[in-house]
Design a protein around this motif. Structure first.
Motif, mmCIF file in Angstrom:
data_model
loop_
_atom_site.group_PDB
_atom_site.id
_atom_site.type_symbol
_atom_site.label_atom_id
_atom_site.label_comp_id
_atom_site.label_asym_id
_atom_site.label_seq_id
_atom_site.Cartn_x
_atom_site.Cartn_y
_atom_site.Cartn_z
ATOM 1 N N LEU A 204 -14.180 51.128 35.381
ATOM 2 C CA LEU A 204 -14.917 52.269 35.174
ATOM 3 C C LEU A 204 -14.148 53.091 34.022
ATOM 4 C CD1 LEU A 204 -15.278 53.250 38.933
ATOM 5 C CD2 LEU A 204 -16.880 52.397 37.435
ATOM 6 N N ARG A 205 -13.176 52.244 33.197
ATOM 7 C CA ARG A 205 -12.723 52.806 32.213
ATOM 8 C C ARG A 205 -13.309 53.153 30.957
ATOM 9 N NH1 ARG A 205 -10.322 53.206 37.035
ATOM 10 N NH2 ARG A 205 -8.360 54.184 36.817
ATOM 11 N N ALA A 206 -14.537 52.312 30.852
ATOM 12 C CA ALA A 206 -15.066 52.472 29.503
ATOM 13 C C ALA A 206 -16.606 52.114 29.881
ATOM 14 C CB ALA A 206 -14.571 51.398 28.381
ATOM 15 N N PRO A 207 -17.521 52.164 29.215
ATOM 16 C CA PRO A 207 -19.025 51.695 29.321
ATOM 17 C C PRO A 207 -18.924 50.434 29.578
ATOM 18 C CG PRO A 207 -18.957 53.481 27.779
ATOM 19 C CD PRO A 207 -17.382 53.003 27.970
#
Length: 225
Positions: A204-207
């Motif tokens: 969930l830290r980047a697309p």
């Protein structure tokens, strides 16, 4: 529970991984439903493949002629191994081992797959989808995702705050902590390895580069997620 034979495939380290699989079924006209994706269900933390979500979905797959797979990670249910040795990466690899094996042995699970994950399984299906769709040599492809109360990144975003400083100090000192849960008869075993290794698999830290239909289902009265 829908009756089904339990099959075993060994993980790379020899741990027995249990699964139940339903091949694609013939329709009323005896024409196989070859275009419908197979369905794979991955359960949650300390859950197993005999749970209601897995078996109800299996019954639906049988009724509609779809191939279906449910499995137990190592340390869960009918699989071998110790739960305390499990990590997100280990359980992802367990799932991939079973899914890839089923792709060579179960008709209908060798191509497009809809991955369904509950709780921690919502995190695992995301990792599995990335692995399958990143494998240019493989025939299996994640064609869609369905998650139910997905607990993606829970080892980083949920557990530390929920456990609190005292429990985290115990984990640092002894390696584990038993956390109460409303979803199990006994406590959830939280290990330092689970928390630390989970950082290698955060999603969930980047697309996410997953170009497919996705349905995220959440309730509003879930005390854990």
């Amino acid at each position: 529970m829908v009756s089904a034979d339990i099959h075993i495939v060994d993980a790379e380290d020899g741990t027995a991984l249990a699964y139940c699989a339903t091949p694609v079924q013939a329709s009323d006209t005896d024409t196989p439903i070859v275009r419908a994706p197979g369905v794979v269900f991955l359960g949650g933390f300390m859950s197993d493949m005999t749970g209601q979500k897995a078996t109800v979905l299996e019954a639906w797959a049988r009724a509609t002629g779809r191939a279906f797979l449910r499995l137990d990670y190592s340390g869960h249910g009918a699989s071998g191994g110790a739960f305390r040795d499990g990590t997100i990466g280990r359980w992802r690899d367990d799932a991939l081992t079973v899914i890839r094996h089923a792709g060579t042995t179960v008709p209908g699970l060798d191509g497009n797959l809809v991955l369904v994950g509950s709780s921690m399984g919502g995190w695992i299906v995301t990792l599995v989808a990335k692995a399958l769709n990143g494998d240019a040599a493989g025939t299996q492809n994640a064609a869609g995702l369905v998650t139910i109360a997905a607990a993606a990144d829970f080892t980083e975003d949920l557990l530390p705050a929920r456990l609190g400083p005292a429990a985290l100090a115990q984990i640092a000192e002894t390696g584990s902590f038993e956390a109460p849960s409303e979803y199990a008869d006994g406590p959830y075993l939280i290990t330092g390895a689970l928390l630390e290794e989970g950082r290698n698999h955060l999603v969930l830290r980047a697309p996410l580069e997953l170009d497919m239909p996705v349905r995220l289902i959440h309730g509003t009265a879930d005390p854990d997620v």
